[in-house]
Scaffold this motif. Structure first.
Motif, PDB file in Angstrom:
ATOM      1  N   TYR A   1       5.776   2.132   2.089  1.00 18.56           N
ATOM      2  CA  TYR A   1       6.970   2.985   2.118  1.00 18.56           C
ATOM      3  C   TYR A   1       6.591   4.348   2.682  1.00 18.56           C
ATOM      4  CZ  TYR A   1      11.001   5.533   0.139  1.00 18.56           C
ATOM      5  OH  TYR A   1      12.129   6.299  -0.057  1.00 18.56           O
ATOM      6  N   ALA A   2       7.560   5.065   3.240  1.00 18.65           N
ATOM      7  CA  ALA A   2       7.259   6.395   3.776  1.00 18.65           C
ATOM      8  C   ALA A   2       8.506   7.294   3.711  1.00 18.65           C
ATOM      9  CB  ALA A   2       6.778   6.282   5.227  1.00 18.65           C
ATOM     10  N   PRO A   3       8.292   8.614   3.589  1.00 19.63           N
ATOM     11  CA  PRO A   3       7.038   9.273   3.213  1.00 19.63           C
ATOM     12  C   PRO A   3       6.734   9.115   1.723  1.00 19.63           C
ATOM     13  CG  PRO A   3       8.448  10.762   4.486  1.00 19.63           C
ATOM     14  CD  PRO A   3       9.282   9.594   4.051  1.00 19.63           C
ATOM     15  N   LEU A   4       5.540   9.577   1.360  1.00 21.26           N
ATOM     16  CA  LEU A   4       5.045   9.366   0.003  1.00 21.26           C
ATOM     17  C   LEU A   4       5.445  10.482  -0.957  1.00 21.26           C
ATOM     18  CD1 LEU A   4       3.248   7.728  -1.940  1.00 21.26           C
ATOM     19  CD2 LEU A   4       1.266   8.980  -1.032  1.00 21.26           C
ATOM     20  N   PHE A   5       5.142  11.746  -0.588  1.00 16.38           N
ATOM     21  CA  PHE A   5       5.284  12.872  -1.511  1.00 16.38           C
ATOM     22  C   PHE A   5       6.309  13.882  -1.007  1.00 16.38           C
ATOM     23  CE2 PHE A   5       0.657  12.059  -2.682  1.00 16.38           C
ATOM     24  CZ  PHE A   5       0.958  11.530  -3.925  1.00 16.38           C
ATOM     25  N   ALA A   6       6.909  14.630  -1.958  1.00 18.26           N
ATOM     26  CA  ALA A   6       7.791  15.740  -1.593  1.00 18.26           C
ATOM     27  C   ALA A   6       7.854  16.749  -2.733  1.00 18.26           C
ATOM     28  CB  ALA A   6       9.197  15.247  -1.271  1.00 18.26           C
ATOM     29  N   HIS A   7       7.674  18.024  -2.378  1.00 16.81           N
ATOM     30  CA  HIS A   7       7.847  19.130  -3.315  1.00 16.81           C
ATOM     31  C   HIS A   7       9.333  19.483  -3.348  1.00 16.81           C
ATOM     32  CE1 HIS A   7       7.512  23.050  -5.199  1.00 16.81           C
ATOM     33  NE2 HIS A   7       6.204  22.921  -5.305  1.00 16.81           N
ATOM     34  N   TYR A   8       9.888  19.592  -4.549  1.00 18.48           N
ATOM     35  CA  TYR A   8      11.324  19.831  -4.680  1.00 18.48           C
ATOM     36  C   TYR A   8      11.781  21.084  -3.929  1.00 18.48           C
ATOM     37  CZ  TYR A   8      12.565  16.243  -8.126  1.00 18.48           C
ATOM     38  OH  TYR A   8      12.843  15.050  -8.733  1.00 18.48           O
ATOM     39  N   GLU A   9      10.918  22.078  -3.798  1.00 20.26           N
ATOM     40  CA  GLU A   9      11.330  23.334  -3.184  1.00 20.26           C
ATOM     41  C   GLU A   9      10.769  23.526  -1.785  1.00 20.26           C
ATOM     42  OE1 GLU A   9      11.287  26.849  -5.741  1.00 20.26           O
ATOM     43  OE2 GLU A   9      10.714  25.530  -7.387  1.00 20.26           O
ATOM     44  N   ALA A  10      10.135  22.518  -1.219  1.00 20.30           N
ATOM     45  CA  ALA A  10       9.507  22.712   0.096  1.00 20.30           C
ATOM     46  C   ALA A  10       9.539  21.450   0.942  1.00 20.30           C
ATOM     47  CB  ALA A  10       8.066  23.183  -0.080  1.00 20.30           C
ATOM     48  N   TRP A  11      10.602  20.671   0.817  1.00 18.30           N
ATOM     49  CA  TRP A  11      10.652  19.421   1.570  1.00 18.30           C
ATOM     50  C   TRP A  11      11.308  19.643   2.931  1.00 18.30           C
ATOM     51  CZ3 TRP A  11      15.513  17.812   2.981  1.00 18.30           C
ATOM     52  CH2 TRP A  11      16.588  18.284   2.238  1.00 18.30           C
ATOM     53  N   GLN A  12      10.908  18.802   3.897  1.00 19.10           N
ATOM     54  CA  GLN A  12      11.542  18.792   5.207  1.00 19.10           C
ATOM     55  C   GLN A  12      12.306  17.490   5.472  1.00 19.10           C
ATOM     56  OE1 GLN A  12       7.857  19.431   5.244  1.00 19.10           O
ATOM     57  NE2 GLN A  12       8.595  21.404   4.556  1.00 19.10           N
TER      58      GLN A  12
ATOM     59  N   GLY B   1       0.814  -1.210   0.000  1.00 20.42           N
ATOM     60  CA  GLY B   1       0.000   0.000   0.000  1.00 20.42           C
ATOM     61  C   GLY B   1       0.841   1.249   0.000  1.00 20.42           C
ATOM     62  N   VAL B   2       0.211   2.365   0.347  1.00 24.25           N
ATOM     63  CA  VAL B   2       0.916   3.633   0.450  1.00 24.25           C
ATOM     64  C   VAL B   2       0.532   4.309   1.761  1.00 24.25           C
ATOM     65  CG1 VAL B   2       1.123   4.011  -2.032  1.00 24.25           C
ATOM     66  CG2 VAL B   2      -0.874   4.896  -0.826  1.00 24.25           C
ATOM     67  N   PHE B   3       1.437   5.111   2.254  1.00 18.99           N
ATOM     68  CA  PHE B   3       1.230   5.872   3.479  1.00 18.99           C
ATOM     69  C   PHE B   3       1.329   7.350   3.142  1.00 18.99           C
ATOM     70  CE2 PHE B   3       3.793   7.940   6.984  1.00 18.99           C
ATOM     71  CZ  PHE B   3       2.690   8.347   7.703  1.00 18.99           C
ATOM     72  N   PHE B   4       0.245   8.078   3.392  1.00 17.73           N
ATOM     73  CA  PHE B   4       0.255   9.514   3.142  1.00 17.73           C
ATOM     74  C   PHE B   4       0.422  10.270   4.448  1.00 17.73           C
ATOM     75  CE2 PHE B   4      -1.614  13.676   3.070  1.00 17.73           C
ATOM     76  CZ  PHE B   4      -1.073  14.229   1.924  1.00 17.73           C
ATOM     77  N   GLU B   5       1.377  11.191   4.447  1.00 21.12           N
ATOM     78  CA  GLU B   5       1.495  12.154   5.543  1.00 21.12           C
ATOM     79  C   GLU B   5       1.657  13.537   4.939  1.00 21.12           C
ATOM     80  OE1 GLU B   5       3.547  13.138   9.781  1.00 21.12           O
ATOM     81  OE2 GLU B   5       4.194  11.337   8.728  1.00 21.12           O
ATOM     82  N   ASP B   6       1.048  14.524   5.606  1.00 23.80           N
ATOM     83  CA  ASP B   6       1.170  15.900   5.132  1.00 23.80           C
ATOM     84  C   ASP B   6       2.513  16.456   5.588  1.00 23.80           C
ATOM     85  OD1 ASP B   6       0.808  18.381   4.134  1.00 23.80           O
ATOM     86  OD2 ASP B   6      -0.928  18.906   5.346  1.00 23.80           O
ATOM     87  N   ILE B   7       3.560  16.050   4.867  1.00 26.44           N
ATOM     88  CA  ILE B   7       4.917  16.515   5.052  1.00 26.44           C
ATOM     89  C   ILE B   7       5.444  16.873   3.671  1.00 26.44           C
ATOM     90  CG2 ILE B   7       5.888  14.175   4.879  1.00 26.44           C
ATOM     91  CD1 ILE B   7       7.996  14.954   6.918  1.00 26.44           C
ATOM     92  N   ASN B   8       6.420  17.769   3.589  1.00 20.58           N
ATOM     93  CA  ASN B   8       7.024  18.139   2.303  1.00 20.58           C
ATOM     94  C   ASN B   8       6.028  18.790   1.353  1.00 20.58           C
ATOM     95  OD1 ASN B   8       9.433  16.668   3.139  1.00 20.58           O
ATOM     96  ND2 ASN B   8       8.356  14.800   2.549  1.00 20.58           N
ATOM     97  N   PHE B   9       5.050  19.557   1.878  1.00 20.32           N
ATOM     98  CA  PHE B   9       3.953  20.107   1.067  1.00 20.32           C
ATOM     99  C   PHE B   9       3.163  18.977   0.414  1.00 20.32           C
ATOM    100  CE2 PHE B   9       4.646  24.876   0.090  1.00 20.32           C
ATOM    101  CZ  PHE B   9       4.996  25.128   1.402  1.00 20.32           C
TER     102      PHE B   9
END
Length: 648
Positions: free
Chosen positions: A495-506, A43-51
């Protein structure tokens, strides 16, 4: 240095073997199908991180659309006379709005929004705006709405009028005449006088399934192509909050999006070297949208709720814990969530769901209580939830935590406690080096089968650089053979995390990277996709010299049968730096096709990554290999992951 030593070990271990044809024999017995593989396995794990939500999966292009950040004009560039007020607001839970006054100055008065590191616009596509506005003036007040590119040139505009002293919803569309990744949105008052504006919103017309106010289509498409069996949401650490006041409250995320209250995102200040003070949660992507996404993708929803503990890393005082005798509202939140998801449209919370456009239940089957909690603080709270859930919803499976680490005193304490409490699954997390993943391929071979099942809820191989390189992907591919082989015990993974914005990741690494116009899939993504797409229906035994293949000669392997496609599927990783010739002894297959399809993921550079300029540097390539008999010899190149499919 550690990586170099590891590769040298692989080289010395495999040099003497690679030159001998047929010396390595993999025996696959198709007569002995083993455990069924759960539909939720990958599956996938979504967290509101990295925009991940605002600025990412949620399609909204305007940042701070309701002026509710702690500094209410963050994201906005005001010009002329602009103030923020809250008298008689349009929305009770988002009370702030902007008041624009124009008295004839040359610049006019208005607001310009910078978006989420800019606004991505595509020529030929429409963008739908919404503005709530009112005026006390006796005449119609004209507003101009503009799309402004990164060179400060207007590339699209329209005008609308405000005619009422009551709040009115203004809608329309703008079509840019050129594309731009760093555009802005500008609203200007053209008429002398005063107007109030609130909930200024801009969405692409082309959202996922073209839903107004919906999700970013290319990101959801990437998820759809992973074929996830389960989606865990809305986090991780954001569920807990750095204090109880900032925990994620699902009840704030349903109903009209305009009236969902903003919340701070703990990731805006969690890492001092990656401060992101403009990172908030609009909750436009809320629990209804998460359930809807799961339904769209055919995945089981797995919501995570607070257990009454703020993040134990960040918050250690008494105000970080809800007293045991005050947990009632938290337990009720869990019960109400099940009613929201599964209850009839005539029930209190089922009606909320129905009023949002989904009268039918979502058929939720799973719930997690707590994220990475540990110690007696957690184990004395969890049973209170379990008791209430078992009494009213005995079929709902409950997921407990094994803490933030894959070993150590907290882990060792929690597993026996989860058995006592009666959790159905235990959530394990591991962020470790590629070498750790290689050594853990046999991790679940000896786990106790009598207790709860395993949910590998967060994991990723962390290289020294923390890049999503081929090195991390290959380590995960090798490790996942152990997950698959133990599918009787391991029922879910993500896997985690799922998403990341190239200009706003933590945080990094992350599975899917993107900017305002482009999505880049990582090698790690393709490993997850290959496992999920070809997960099969039952495990098959696969051994070398009578043993599971867990790193001998740098090789890792698992096998499944797919009753739906009538295929045997092998997953093989060669983590060494020389090719390996392997004889496949396909026992129990009397009528094997004389060819097999191979999907191959490989690179001769462990450090190679996919980038916006080279998004397909590492992608699976398909090829066909021919068989002469049921014991074909195949050569697996160095640093290669294979998914080999044989028709029966």
């Amino acid at each position: 240095m550690r990586n170099t030593l590891f590769l040298l070990c692989c080289l010395f271990a495999s040099m003497g073997r690679a030159q001998v044809p047929g010396d390595l024999v993999f025996t696959i017995d198709a007569n002995k199908p083993g455990a069924p593989i759960q539909p939720t396995m990958y599956g996938v794990f979504f967290e509101d991180i990295n925009f991940g939500a605002d600025g990412g999966l949620y399609g909204e292009l305007i940042k701070n659309r309701s002026f509710e950040f702690a500094q209410p004009l963050v994201g906005w560039i005001p010009f002329g006379r602009v103030t923020v007020a809250d008298s008689k607001p349009a929305f009770s839970r988002n009370p702030h709005y902007a008041q624009i006054s124009y008295s004839g100055q040359l610049t006019g008065s208005g607001l310009e929004n910078e978006g989420f590191r800019g606004i991505g616009l595509n020529k030929g596509e429409k963008y739908l705006y919404t503005v709530y506005s009112r005026t006390a003036e006796s005449k119609a007040m004209k507003l101009r709405l503009e799309l402004v590119n990164s060179n400060n040139e207007i590339i699209g505009s329209t005008e609308t009028e405000v005619k009422s002293a009551d709040w009115q919803k203004l809608t329309g569309s703008i079509e840019p005449k050129s594309s731009d990744m760093k555009a802005h949105f500008r609203l200007t008052l053209l008429t002398q006088g005063k107007v109030d504006v609130d909930h200024i919103s801009l969405f692409p017309e082309k959202t996922w399934k073209n839903r107004p106010g919906g999700l970013r289509a290319d990101l959801v498409q990437a998820l759809a192509e992973m074929h996830p069996g389960v989606i865990r949401f809305p986090g991780g650490c954001v569920v807990e909050g750095n204090n109880l006041g900032t925990r994620y409250n699902w009840k704030n995320t349903v109903g009209a999006p305009e009236n969902r209250p903003f919340n701070e995102n703990r990731w805006n200040y969690e890492f001092k070297h990656r401060l992101t003070p403009d990172y908030y949660q609009s909750y436009g992507l809320g629990f209804f949208e998460y359930f809807q996404l799961c339904e769209d993708l055919g995945a089981e929803p797995l919501p995570v709720l607070s257990c009454g503990l703020a993040c134990q890393f960040a918050c250690k005082d008494d105000h970080c814990r809800v007293p045991l005798d005050s947990l009632g509202s938290y337990v009720q939140d869990a019960l109400d969530l099940i009613e929201f998801a599964n209850g009839p449209a005539t029930s209190k919370w089922g009606k909320v769901r129905a009023d949002m456009g989904h009268p039918a239940p979502f058929n939720m089957k799973l719930i997690a209580i707590g994220n990475e909690q540990w110690g007696p603080e957690y184990t004395e709270r969890l049973p209170i939830f379990v008791k209430a859930l078992r009494e009213k919803h005995p079929k709902i499976q409950i997921i407990g935590s094994s803490g933030p680490f894959p070993d150590g005193k907290e882990f060792d304490y929690l597993w026996p406690e989860m058995r006592k409490i009666g959790a159905d699954l235990v959530d394990e997390h591991y962020y470790r080096s590629p070498q750790w993943f290689y050594t853990q391929a046999a991790r679940y071979d000896t786990y106790d089968r009598k207790g709860p099942r395993v949910f590998a809820g967060e994991y990723a191989a962390h290289t020294t650089s923390r890049d999503n390189s081929f090195e991390s992907a290959l380590a995960e591919a090798a490790f996942m053979t152990g997950l698959e082989r133990n599918a009787d015990l391991v029922h879910m993974t993500s896997y985690a995390p799922l998403f990341a914005h190239y200009e706003a990741w933590q945080w990094r690494p992350n599975l899917i990277w993107y900017n305002n116009q482009q999505v880049v899939l990582t090698p790690d993504y393709y490993v997850q996709q290959l496992y999920a797409t070809y997960k099969g229906t039952h495990t098959l035994p696969i051994q070398m010299n009578g043993k599971n293949i867990t790193g001998q000669e740098g090789l890792y392997a698992s096998a499944v049968v797919d009753a739906k496609t009538n295929e045997v599927v092998l997953k093989i990783a060669n983590t060494g730096i020389v090719p390996q010739k392997i004889k496949l002894k396909l026992a129990g297959l009397s009528n094997v096709a004389r060819s097999a399809t191979v999907l191959e993921l490989k690179s001769d550079r462990l450090s190679l990554v996919n980038t916006p300029n080279a998004p397909e540097a590492i992608v699976p390539r398909e090829k066909t290999i021919n068989f002469k008999d049921n014991e074909p010899e195949v050569t697996l190149d160095a640093l290669t992951f294979w998914v080999l499919r044989v028709k029966r």
